[in-house]
Write an enzyme that holds these catalytic residues in place. Structure first.
Site, PDB file in Angstrom:
ATOM      1  N   ASP A  23       0.754  -1.249   0.064  1.00 33.21           N
ATOM      2  CA  ASP A  23       0.094  -0.060  -0.066  1.00 33.21           C
ATOM      3  C   ASP A  23       0.761   1.191   0.128  1.00 33.21           C
ATOM      4  O   ASP A  23       2.335   1.258   0.277  1.00 33.21           O
ATOM      5  CB  ASP A  23      -0.892   0.107   1.345  1.00 33.21           C
ATOM      6  N   ASP A  25      -0.365   5.128   0.810  1.00 33.50           N
ATOM      7  CA  ASP A  25      -0.540   6.244   1.917  1.00 33.50           C
ATOM      8  C   ASP A  25      -1.108   5.492   3.182  1.00 33.50           C
ATOM      9  O   ASP A  25      -1.640   4.392   3.734  1.00 33.50           O
ATOM     10  CB  ASP A  25      -1.949   6.729   1.835  1.00 33.50           C
TER      11      ASP A  25
END
Length: 227
Positions: A23, A25
């Site tokens: 991922d 953020d």
């Protein structure tokens, strides 16, 4: 009664893997200041409690967050407004910095199979990774690549397929409830990163990436160890 989450405290000493799905953020890039500015303004414009909005925004594509918060609004409006918010976020890099340890971690995995799997679209992903000074993985699954937002596992399954590995070969790095749920639904082990992740039972929970070490092993496998 809403489900409650008990913080997960046991951390295995190591995980073996053949590929990593990352991922962005909250996991590689700290963009919370921008996300909170944009979504607080959005919530206030719609007469919603900003604190309640921020509890569900992390990890999801914007249209999916809007669907949760404005359940009776046509989805076409959510998609249209999401495009506007993505443009605002892409233009705002104030406060965007790497998660602690991310530069060293990305350097350590540079020659290993890995992919970025993010709810950001391609322009936003490139802008935030650039603002944080992090290399952009050649394999990326961004918002344009999937038909369903996390917590749906589509993005992680697509990332594994593009790298040429089974879900069992992959370890996911995630920070949010939606992302951890997606990784588990994809049949993958999950390393939770940062303060949000610990409440949602990842296989491993780390404060940041500074204590994650990567050691190459035989036949393309490698080992992740956690300080």
């Amino acid at each position: 009664m809403p489900a409650t989450h008990t913080p997960f405290t046991h951390t295995p000493a190591a995980l073996s893997a053949r590929a990593l799905l990352l991922d962005m953020d909250g996991t590689l890039v700290n963009s919370d200041s921008v996300v909170e500015r944009v979504w607080r303004d959005w919530a206030l414009r719609h007469g919603l409690d900003p604190a309640a909005a921020l509890k569900v925004v992390h990890g999801r594509q914007g249209y999916a967050t809007m669907a949760l918060l404005l359940p009776h609004r046509p989805m076409a409006e959510n998609h249209a407004e999401n495009r506007e918010l993505l443009a605002l976020e892409t233009a705002d890099m104030d406060g965007v910095v790497p998660i602690a340890g991310a530069p060293g971690f990305m350097k350590a995995i540079a020659d290993l199979p890995h992919a970025l799997v993010t709810s950001a679209d391609e322009p936003l992903a490139l802008a935030r990774m650039g603002a944080a000074g992090l290399p952009v993985p050649p394999v990326r699954v961004t918002a344009e690549c999937v038909g369903a937002s996390k917590p749906d596992p589509e993005g992680f399954l697509k990332g594994a397929a593009e790298l040429g590995f089974t879900p069992e070969d992959c370890v996911v790095f995630e920070d949010s409830e939606a992302g951890i749920t997606a990784g588990r639904a994809a049949g993958m082990r999950v390393v939770g990163v940062g303060p949000r992740a610990g409440a949602f039972a990842p296989d491993v929970h780390v404060a940041d990436l500074s204590g994650v070490a990567v050691t190459a092993g035989p036949r393309g496998a490698f080992t992740l160890t956690f300080a």
